[in-house]
Enzyme design. Sequence first.
Site, mmCIF file in Angstrom:
data_model
loop_
_atom_site.group_PDB
_atom_site.id
_atom_site.type_symbol
_atom_site.label_atom_id
_atom_site.label_comp_id
_atom_site.label_asym_id
_atom_site.label_seq_id
_atom_site.Cartn_x
_atom_site.Cartn_y
_atom_site.Cartn_z
ATOM 1 C CG ASP A 1 -8.142 -3.777 33.163
ATOM 2 O OD1 ASP A 1 -7.787 -4.646 33.977
ATOM 3 O OD2 ASP A 1 -7.582 -3.603 32.072
ATOM 4 C CG HIS B 1 -10.415 -9.432 42.576
ATOM 5 N ND1 HIS B 1 -10.447 -8.920 41.292
ATOM 6 C CD2 HIS B 1 -9.400 -10.331 42.599
ATOM 7 C CE1 HIS B 1 -9.494 -9.489 40.574
ATOM 8 N NE2 HIS B 1 -8.837 -10.340 41.341
ATOM 9 C CG LEU C 1 -29.596 -0.150 35.905
ATOM 10 C CD1 LEU C 1 -29.164 0.566 34.640
ATOM 11 C CD2 LEU C 1 -28.551 0.059 37.009
#
Length: 240
Positions: free
Chosen positions: A19, A36, A130
Amino acid sequence: MKQNLEGMVIPRHVALILDGNGRWAKKRGLPRTMGHKEGCAAVERTVEDAARLGIEYLTVYGFSTENWNRSADEVGALMQLFRFYMVRLLKVASANNVRVRMIGDRTRFDQDIIDGINRLERETAGNTGLTFVIAVNYGGRDEITRAVRKLAADCLSGSLSPETVNEQTVASYLDTAGMPDPDLLIRTSGELRLSNYLLWQMAYTEFYVTDCLWPDFSREELERAIIAYNSRDRRFGGVK
């Protein structure tokens, strides 16, 4: 400054709500798209940091089902950024032995984006480090609704007996089937809400909220979250 994590438990699965991209850009007099773009760079850094710290699963909220309600210009810019980022992500994943997985309803995207998602998953499937999970066109309620539809259809067809349905059965119909639930949720920009994210999966997740805007998120912020996680007294059914 690097934190001392020696002797601490590294959460197996960390979920992130990214956010503050728009606010980051506004503070600098830049268009939201720049926020962004910088947010994508922060994602790349965080994937590498999480892999080095030994986190096994990292799930990020990339694009929600509600994000379609944004302006056509912003949605279009996000789609273009997503196209570019998928190419970058393939390189980052290959360099760090990362497996990529997408959750959410990908059918609403243009075919070239669907093809890009499928390629990412296919070409990183053999990586053993991962697992990086991106929630795209994802909403927790939508996920549960889709799961219930599939479960109901299997009951109607006779391949599943309603009497045998339990929590494990429901979990197996979710987008996250086969993954452990998040141990830790990190939300940036100081907001205190779930925003329709992993509603089933976060029944026992520890929350960590920071005022840091997502593009400024760093390894130090991630380490602070892990330190806070280790300070919690986690109990499940009376067992710590």
